[in-house]
Motif scaffolding. Structure first.
Motif, PDB file in Angstrom:
ATOM      1  N   ILE A 269      27.764  29.555   4.357  1.00 42.24           N
ATOM      2  CA  ILE A 269      29.007  29.904   5.055  1.00 42.24           C
ATOM      3  C   ILE A 269      29.381  28.744   5.969  1.00 42.24           C
ATOM      4  O   ILE A 269      28.582  28.268   6.757  1.00 42.24           O
ATOM      5  N   GLY A 270      30.595  28.271   5.823  1.00 38.55           N
ATOM      6  CA  GLY A 270      31.066  27.132   6.594  1.00 38.55           C
ATOM      7  C   GLY A 270      31.028  25.825   5.825  1.00 38.55           C
ATOM      8  O   GLY A 270      31.545  24.822   6.292  1.00 38.55           O
ATOM      9  N   MET A 271      30.404  25.826   4.636  1.00 34.03           N
ATOM     10  CA  MET A 271      30.373  24.618   3.820  1.00 34.03           C
ATOM     11  C   MET A 271      31.763  24.315   3.286  1.00 34.03           C
ATOM     12  O   MET A 271      32.598  25.206   3.139  1.00 34.03           O
ATOM     13  N   ILE A 272      32.015  23.051   3.005  1.00 33.59           N
ATOM     14  CA  ILE A 272      33.283  22.634   2.414  1.00 33.59           C
ATOM     15  C   ILE A 272      33.066  22.456   0.916  1.00 33.59           C
ATOM     16  O   ILE A 272      32.180  21.725   0.489  1.00 33.59           O
ATOM     17  N   VAL A 273      33.883  23.150   0.126  1.00 38.04           N
ATOM     18  CA  VAL A 273      33.849  23.065  -1.329  1.00 38.04           C
ATOM     19  C   VAL A 273      35.159  22.431  -1.768  1.00 38.04           C
ATOM     20  O   VAL A 273      36.215  22.746  -1.226  1.00 38.04           O
ATOM     21  N   VAL A 274      35.109  21.538  -2.738  1.00 40.90           N
ATOM     22  CA  VAL A 274      36.314  20.895  -3.240  1.00 40.90           C
ATOM     23  C   VAL A 274      36.727  21.590  -4.535  1.00 40.90           C
ATOM     24  O   VAL A 274      35.970  21.621  -5.508  1.00 40.90           O
TER      25      VAL A 274
END
Length: 92
Positions: free
Chosen positions: A52-57
């Motif tokens: 949770i809070g990770m950046i996914v492209v």
């Protein structure tokens, strides 16, 4: 503004995410089955807070990339392994 994306997870992507967010050690016998309740327990306790809070492209069909911030992750049984379902919001 709300957007919805389906992220197609390949076997290599699942392996990469599993290694990146892994909190428990390698099992001595990885081919042996582990109870689903234990998989859920380890996921909810250790992996979910990290994801949770990770950046996914997310990549669109026309080739544009959009960064998305993860706000919820759910797991379900898949073959082989665990399937991850991400809920993301766009970072504009």
């Amino acid at each position: 503004m709300t957007m919805s994306y389906d992220i197609l997870m390949t076997k290599d992507m699942r392996k990469y995410l599993r290694e990146m967010a892994r909190a428990r050690p390698n099992l001595k016998h990885p081919q042996r089955k582990c109870a689903w309740r234990l998989v859920r327990k380890w996921f909810n306790r250790y992996q979910k807070p990290r994801m949770i809070g990770m950046i996914v492209v997310a990549q669109t069909k026309d080739g544009k990339n959009y960064p998305m911030k993860t706000h919820d992750v759910k797991i379900r049984k898949g073959y082989p392994g665990v399937l991850y379902q991400y809920s993301c919001t766009p970072q504009l």
